[in-house]
Design an enzyme around this catalytic site. Sequence first.
Site, mmCIF file in Angstrom:
data_model
loop_
_atom_site.group_PDB
_atom_site.id
_atom_site.type_symbol
_atom_site.label_atom_id
_atom_site.label_comp_id
_atom_site.label_asym_id
_atom_site.label_seq_id
_atom_site.Cartn_x
_atom_site.Cartn_y
_atom_site.Cartn_z
ATOM 1 N N HIS A 136 -0.615 6.333 40.019
ATOM 2 C CA HIS A 136 -1.878 7.014 40.301
ATOM 3 C C HIS A 136 -2.059 8.181 39.347
ATOM 4 O O HIS A 136 -1.342 9.161 39.421
ATOM 5 C CB HIS A 136 -1.878 7.509 41.755
ATOM 6 N N LYS B 197 -8.071 11.720 38.564
ATOM 7 C CA LYS B 197 -9.427 11.651 38.013
ATOM 8 C C LYS B 197 -9.728 10.353 37.268
ATOM 9 O O LYS B 197 -10.496 10.333 36.319
ATOM 10 C CB LYS B 197 -9.712 12.840 37.074
ATOM 11 N N HIS C 36 1.616 12.735 42.633
ATOM 12 C CA HIS C 36 1.167 12.267 41.311
ATOM 13 C C HIS C 36 2.349 12.093 40.359
ATOM 14 O O HIS C 36 2.356 12.619 39.241
ATOM 15 C CB HIS C 36 0.130 13.217 40.705
#
Length: 200
Positions: A94, A97, A152
């Site tokens: 992932h 944005k 992240h």
Amino acid sequence: MDERLHKWLLPPLLTLLFVLIMYQYVSPSCPGAACPRRPPATHRGAPARGAQQPQEEGAAALPRLVPKFLFARAELCRRVQFDMRGRDVIVFLHIQKTGGTTFGRHLVRNIRLEQPCYCRAGQKKCTCHRPGGDKDTWLFSRFSTGWSCGLHADWTELTSCVPAAMERRGCPGNRTLRKCLQRDGDSEETLMDFPESEKR
């Protein structure tokens, strides 16, 4: 007398000020040479004689978007065999944005499978077991296993963390296929898979 004048003068002045401010925000504005020049309107769509030259000058004045990521067509169209009943696991990388949250939700909620992911109401995490299995998972992502490798996690963190995290869940020895969404400068999303799949 002055009070009456102020009462009647203030509302029209405030209204005028409001209209001017709204006109400034709503009206199309073009600062100086930033606006491309449009060729003059011609009869029946035929181009005017001098229209081609101003069009080229206007196009040359505009900045061109150059793609930052140049992917070969073979990389974008590569086919990868995924055996859901076997030992394959999709690891979703992932990247912020890039639309990864929406894609991750689609992975657990909107794919028609033999055994769909089980999602409880009010919870983000879903359980994605293999068909006929009750323990082994086929998807390693934020919406199936949570942030098991940290928030992240990047490529290197996932590469070193996924085998250990899968072993903790009781499903060691899987072949991992890493997927991510990458966005080019033109906001075109591309689903990427990486050939560095490993068998453990």
